[in-house]
Write an enzyme that holds these catalytic residues in place. Structure first.
Site, PDB file in Angstrom:
ATOM      1  N   SER A 124      14.371  45.262  82.725  1.00 47.86           N
ATOM      2  CA  SER A 124      15.063  45.757  83.922  1.00 47.86           C
ATOM      3  C   SER A 124      15.335  47.248  83.805  1.00 47.86           C
ATOM      4  CB  SER A 124      16.396  45.015  84.038  1.00 47.86           C
ATOM      5  OG  SER A 124      17.247  45.652  84.941  1.00 47.86           O
ATOM      6  N   TYR A 148      24.463  42.467  80.278  1.00 50.13           N
ATOM      7  CA  TYR A 148      23.142  42.043  80.765  1.00 50.13           C
ATOM      8  C   TYR A 148      22.071  43.038  80.318  1.00 50.13           C
ATOM      9  CZ  TYR A 148      19.210  41.752  84.028  1.00 50.13           C
ATOM     10  OH  TYR A 148      17.942  41.697  84.573  1.00 50.13           O
ATOM     11  N   LYS A 152      18.656  42.870  77.585  1.00 48.79           N
ATOM     12  CA  LYS A 152      17.267  43.261  77.851  1.00 48.79           C
ATOM     13  C   LYS A 152      16.792  44.263  76.798  1.00 48.79           C
ATOM     14  CE  LYS A 152      16.502  40.837  81.587  1.00 48.79           C
ATOM     15  NZ  LYS A 152      15.604  39.689  81.528  1.00 48.79           N
TER      16      LYS A 152
HETATM   17  N1  LIG Z   1      15.696  39.995  90.633  1.00 58.83           N
HETATM   18  C1  LIG Z   1      15.992  41.180  90.144  1.00 58.83           C
HETATM   19  O1  LIG Z   1      16.548  42.027  90.842  1.00 58.83           O
HETATM   20  C2  LIG Z   1      15.622  41.539  88.728  1.00 58.83           C
HETATM   21  C3  LIG Z   1      15.624  42.881  88.343  1.00 58.83           C
HETATM   22  C4  LIG Z   1      15.292  43.204  87.030  1.00 58.83           C
HETATM   23  C5  LIG Z   1      14.966  42.207  86.112  1.00 58.83           C
HETATM   24  N2  LIG Z   1      14.993  40.906  86.519  1.00 58.83           N
HETATM   25  C6  LIG Z   1      14.679  39.859  85.517  1.00 58.83           C
HETATM   26  O2  LIG Z   1      13.586  39.092  85.977  1.00 58.83           O
HETATM   27  C7  LIG Z   1      13.715  37.739  85.547  1.00 58.83           C
HETATM   28  C8  LIG Z   1      13.581  36.842  86.751  1.00 58.83           C
HETATM   29  O3  LIG Z   1      14.573  37.203  87.695  1.00 58.83           O
HETATM   30  P1  LIG Z   1      14.785  36.398  89.052  1.00 58.83           P
HETATM   31  O4  LIG Z   1      15.306  37.349  90.051  1.00 58.83           O
HETATM   32  O5  LIG Z   1      13.604  35.578  89.346  1.00 58.83           O
HETATM   33  O6  LIG Z   1      15.999  35.457  88.608  1.00 58.83           O
HETATM   34  P2  LIG Z   1      16.272  33.940  88.981  1.00 58.83           P
HETATM   35  O7  LIG Z   1      17.649  33.635  88.522  1.00 58.83           O
HETATM   36  O8  LIG Z   1      15.928  33.671  90.392  1.00 58.83           O
HETATM   37  O9  LIG Z   1      15.206  33.175  88.061  1.00 58.83           O
HETATM   38  C9  LIG Z   1      15.413  32.979  86.688  1.00 58.83           C
HETATM   39  C10 LIG Z   1      15.073  31.520  86.397  1.00 58.83           C
HETATM   40  O10 LIG Z   1      15.266  31.275  85.013  1.00 58.83           O
HETATM   41  C11 LIG Z   1      15.905  30.020  84.872  1.00 58.83           C
HETATM   42  N3  LIG Z   1      16.591  30.040  83.573  1.00 58.83           N
HETATM   43  C12 LIG Z   1      17.650  30.792  83.200  1.00 58.83           C
HETATM   44  N4  LIG Z   1      17.966  30.531  81.922  1.00 58.83           N
HETATM   45  C13 LIG Z   1      17.076  29.610  81.473  1.00 58.83           C
HETATM   46  C14 LIG Z   1      16.883  28.943  80.245  1.00 58.83           C
HETATM   47  N5  LIG Z   1      17.687  29.161  79.186  1.00 58.83           N
HETATM   48  N6  LIG Z   1      15.854  28.069  80.132  1.00 58.83           N
HETATM   49  C15 LIG Z   1      15.033  27.818  81.182  1.00 58.83           C
HETATM   50  N7  LIG Z   1      15.186  28.415  82.380  1.00 58.83           N
HETATM   51  C16 LIG Z   1      16.195  29.294  82.516  1.00 58.83           C
HETATM   52  C17 LIG Z   1      16.804  29.881  86.072  1.00 58.83           C
HETATM   53  O11 LIG Z   1      17.107  28.533  86.387  1.00 58.83           O
HETATM   54  C18 LIG Z   1      15.961  30.535  87.153  1.00 58.83           C
HETATM   55  O12 LIG Z   1      15.147  29.586  87.811  1.00 58.83           O
HETATM   56  C19 LIG Z   1      15.058  37.639  84.840  1.00 58.83           C
HETATM   57  O13 LIG Z   1      14.839  37.724  83.460  1.00 58.83           O
HETATM   58  C20 LIG Z   1      15.802  38.870  85.323  1.00 58.83           C
HETATM   59  O14 LIG Z   1      16.737  39.334  84.390  1.00 58.83           O
HETATM   60  C21 LIG Z   1      15.297  40.544  87.795  1.00 58.83           C
END
Ligand SMILES: NC(=O)c1ccc[n+]([C@@H]2O[C@H](COP(=O)([O-])OP(=O)(O)OC[C@H]3O[C@@H](n4cnc5c(N)ncnc54)[C@H](O)[C@@H]3O)[C@@H](O)[C@H]2O)c1
Length: 329
Positions: A124, A148, A152
């Site tokens: 991120s 958070y 990362k």
């Molecule tokens: N959406 C954003 O703005 C953004 C920005 C930067 C980084 N990210 C990163 O991208 C990744 C995906 O983000 P997203 O927006 O799709 O989030 P999201 O919460 O929609 O999806 C993450 C998924 O991971 C699953 N999960 C969490 N912990 C778990 C575990 N221990 N075992 C199995 N499944 C697990 C959740 O149930 C969820 O379905 C994350 O790592 C997040 O930190 C997201």
């Protein structure tokens, strides 16, 4: 390719799932549904003819994960599973560390044990912390302020210092800026609940609840006084991951994934209102602690290395968010 997608029921992972299935890959999804819903999986199963395995489990279950790696013999791991709320991470530091760092390290170790060739990790822009100057380059200092962001950075370092990835295999660390939008005729996208504090969820909530949209900070030193951020369409973000899948760059590859263009809050609000023909009440509020005035990416490295270019503009992002949130099929 045989691909493991962790977090494949979530916002970004479900888009990547669709993309890889469309291209005929064999996919296994592991998700514990802690921040998603089985409906997402059923929806994709109903729309895409290529079957895939869905396993409801946590990546922290090392015994089950070992069996999964052993059975499927993956070529690539796309690791999206993680907890992502900056605010929540302050209250649940240990939980975030366990889930995002320990969980990720279980995958890293198994990827080595089972000779996986490619590891793609969702990092991120939060790893940079409060920045003083944009565009931000991958070589800029990392100084995450939230637990958070620290998770990362921690796992990035674990990958970077692992000789298996640094010297032998391919590792892609993607630092996302602000992913928005939806896909598949607006049937998959980011589900918004009332706790979200990013601009697009806040717009959706303000329209849904007929409440004023709060602009946090109107006296930044920007062209209209509101804060500038880099938004990237989910399809462009997914294309960046796909470019990593198709690439063969050995070692550690760290990429910012943003458009490289910054928009002010006012520009986003005006574009959203115009393309969707809606209006909303606006309220000025004071700056939030830790919010920088201007944050946008330098995406030169990923554009040059992977021949990737973002294609979707702010108007399309605003249109797709609205369609998914209010008129999804
Ligand atoms: N959406 C954003 O703005 C953004 C920005 C930067 C980084 N990210 C990163 O991208 C990744 C995906 O983000 P997203 O927006 O799709 O989030 P999201 O919460 O929609 O999806 C993450 C998924 O991971 C699953 N999960 C969490 N912990 C778990 C575990 N221990 N075992 C199995 N499944 C697990 C959740 O149930 C969820 O379905 C994350 O790592 C997040 O930190 C997201």
């Amino acid at each position: 390719m045989k691909i493991l997608i962790t977090g494949g029921a979530g916002y970004i992972g479900s888009h990547m799932l669709v993309k890889t299935l469309i291209h005929g890959h064999d996919v296994v999804v592991v998700d514990n549904l802690s921040n998603s819903n089985l409906k997402n999986i059923h929806n994709i199963q109903s729309k895409i003819s290529k079957p895939f395995h869905f396993i409801e489990d946590t990546i922290l279950n090392d015994g089950a994960m070992d069996e999964i790696f052993n059975e499927f013999n993956f070529d690539a791991v796309l690791h999206f599973a993680g907890l992502k709320s900056i605010t929540e991470s302050f209250a649940k530091k240990e939980h975030y560390f366990e889930n995002n760092v320990q969980g990720s390290n279980i995958l890293r170790v198994l990827a080595k044990k089972y000779n996986v060739n490619k590891f793609i990790f969702s990092s991120s822009a939060n790893v940079y912390g409060t920045v003083n100057r944009s565009p931000i380059k991958e070589t800029d200092n990392l100084n995450p302020e939230s637990p958070y962001g620290k998770t990362k950075q921690h796992f990035e370092n674990d990958l970077i210092s692992d000789p298996y990835f640094a010297n032998q295999k391919e590792c892609y660390i993607l630092r996302y800026f602000n992913p928005v939008g939806s896909w598949l005729k607006y049937s998959i996208g980011e589900v918004v609940d009332s706790t979200k504090s990013n601009i697009f969820p806040m717009i959706v909530n303000s329209l849904r609840n007929n409440e004023p949209f709060k602009i946090f900070g109107t006296d930044y030193k920007t062209k209209d006084g509101t804060a500038i951020r880099d938004y990237i369409h989910i399809i462009d973000l997914i294309e960046a991951h796909y470019a990593c899948l198709e690439s063969d760059k050995k070692g550690i590859n760290i990429y910012n994934v943003g458009t490289g263009i910054g928009y002010t809050v006012n520009e986003v609000l005006n574009t959203y209102k115009e393309v969707n023909n809606v209006d909303m009440m606006i309220e000025k509020a004071s700056k939030r602690q830790g919010d920088a005035s201007e944050v946008y990416a330098s995406n030169k490295r990923i554009c040059e290395d992977l021949k990737w270019t973002p294609k979707y503009d702010l108007a399309q992002m605003c249109y797709d968010v609205h369609k998914f949130s209010f008129h999804s099929m």
